[in-house]
Design a protein around this motif. Structure first.
Motif, mmCIF file in Angstrom:
data_model
loop_
_atom_site.group_PDB
_atom_site.id
_atom_site.type_symbol
_atom_site.label_atom_id
_atom_site.label_comp_id
_atom_site.label_asym_id
_atom_site.label_seq_id
_atom_site.Cartn_x
_atom_site.Cartn_y
_atom_site.Cartn_z
ATOM 1 N N ASP A 1 3.443 -10.032 45.813
ATOM 2 C CA ASP A 1 2.382 -9.308 46.325
ATOM 3 C C ASP A 1 1.192 -10.074 46.876
ATOM 4 O OD1 ASP A 1 3.017 -6.531 44.907
ATOM 5 O OD2 ASP A 1 2.977 -7.719 43.017
ATOM 6 N N VAL A 2 0.425 -9.796 47.673
ATOM 7 C CA VAL A 2 -0.466 -10.533 48.402
ATOM 8 C C VAL A 2 -1.867 -9.728 48.500
ATOM 9 C CG1 VAL A 2 -1.230 -11.429 50.759
ATOM 10 C CG2 VAL A 2 1.337 -11.251 50.048
ATOM 11 N N MET A 3 -2.851 -10.392 48.262
ATOM 12 C CA MET A 3 -4.146 -9.976 48.376
ATOM 13 C C MET A 3 -4.992 -11.052 49.224
ATOM 14 S SD MET A 3 -7.138 -9.807 45.433
ATOM 15 C CE MET A 3 -6.121 -8.343 44.569
ATOM 16 N N LEU B 1 0.869 -13.570 44.382
ATOM 17 C CA LEU B 1 1.777 -13.473 42.858
ATOM 18 C C LEU B 1 3.324 -13.072 43.463
ATOM 19 C CD1 LEU B 1 -0.775 -11.079 41.293
ATOM 20 C CD2 LEU B 1 -0.578 -13.415 40.941
ATOM 21 N N HIS B 2 4.012 -14.280 43.176
ATOM 22 C CA HIS B 2 5.366 -14.176 43.595
ATOM 23 C C HIS B 2 5.948 -14.085 42.317
ATOM 24 C CE1 HIS B 2 9.249 -15.348 45.014
ATOM 25 N NE2 HIS B 2 8.734 -15.506 46.394
ATOM 26 N N ASP B 3 6.951 -12.901 42.295
ATOM 27 C CA ASP B 3 7.945 -12.791 41.201
ATOM 28 C C ASP B 3 8.514 -13.883 40.807
ATOM 29 O OD1 ASP B 3 6.882 -10.169 41.759
ATOM 30 O OD2 ASP B 3 8.943 -9.207 42.295
ATOM 31 N N GLY B 4 9.139 -14.934 41.783
ATOM 32 C CA GLY B 4 9.729 -15.893 41.216
ATOM 33 C C GLY B 4 9.072 -16.975 40.498
ATOM 34 N N GLN B 5 7.669 -16.721 40.639
ATOM 35 C CA GLN B 5 6.694 -17.969 39.943
ATOM 36 C C GLN B 5 5.871 -17.087 38.797
ATOM 37 O OE1 GLN B 5 5.795 -20.146 43.687
ATOM 38 N NE2 GLN B 5 5.664 -21.772 42.170
#
Length: 107
Positions: A45-47, A62-66
């Motif tokens: 997700d990008v903001m 917010l990267h699902d992998g981190q």
């Protein structure tokens, strides 16, 4: 059930936005959640927080992998997104952090 990290970040950005507008009317940032990465198959997700007056942008990912990590960078609206991201534990970020970033970078 744990809080949705995007909702947490959105709430912080909303509070920081309100505070920055009260303190610095000339900044007036625009906060936007962007679906482009998810739509392209990237699990993130990008903001973006833009200052239209200075054409500067703070990109938050917010990267699902981190999980639990916020990736961020300071760029211009014209540059869009670079490859050099800094990272910070999401738990270490609050509305005051975002407010300070906006004040320092957009001011």
């Amino acid at each position: 059930m744990p809080e949705d990290p995007l909702k947490t970040l959105s709430d912080m950005a909303s509070e920081a936005h309100t505070r920055i507008q009260a303190a610095h009317q000339h900044i007036n940032p625009v906060v936007e959640v962007r679906r482009g990465m998810r739509d392209a198959g990237i699990p993130a997700d990008v903001m973006t927080i833009d200052c239209l007056r200075t054409r500067k942008r703070i990109t938050l990912i917010l990267h699902d992998g981190q999980p639990g990590t916020l990736l961020y960078q300071f760029v211009t609206v014209d540059d869009e997104m670079g490859n050099d991201f800094q990272q910070m534990a999401l738990a270490d970020i609050d509305a005051s952090t975002l407010f300070a970033w906006m004040q320092a970078y957009f001011g």
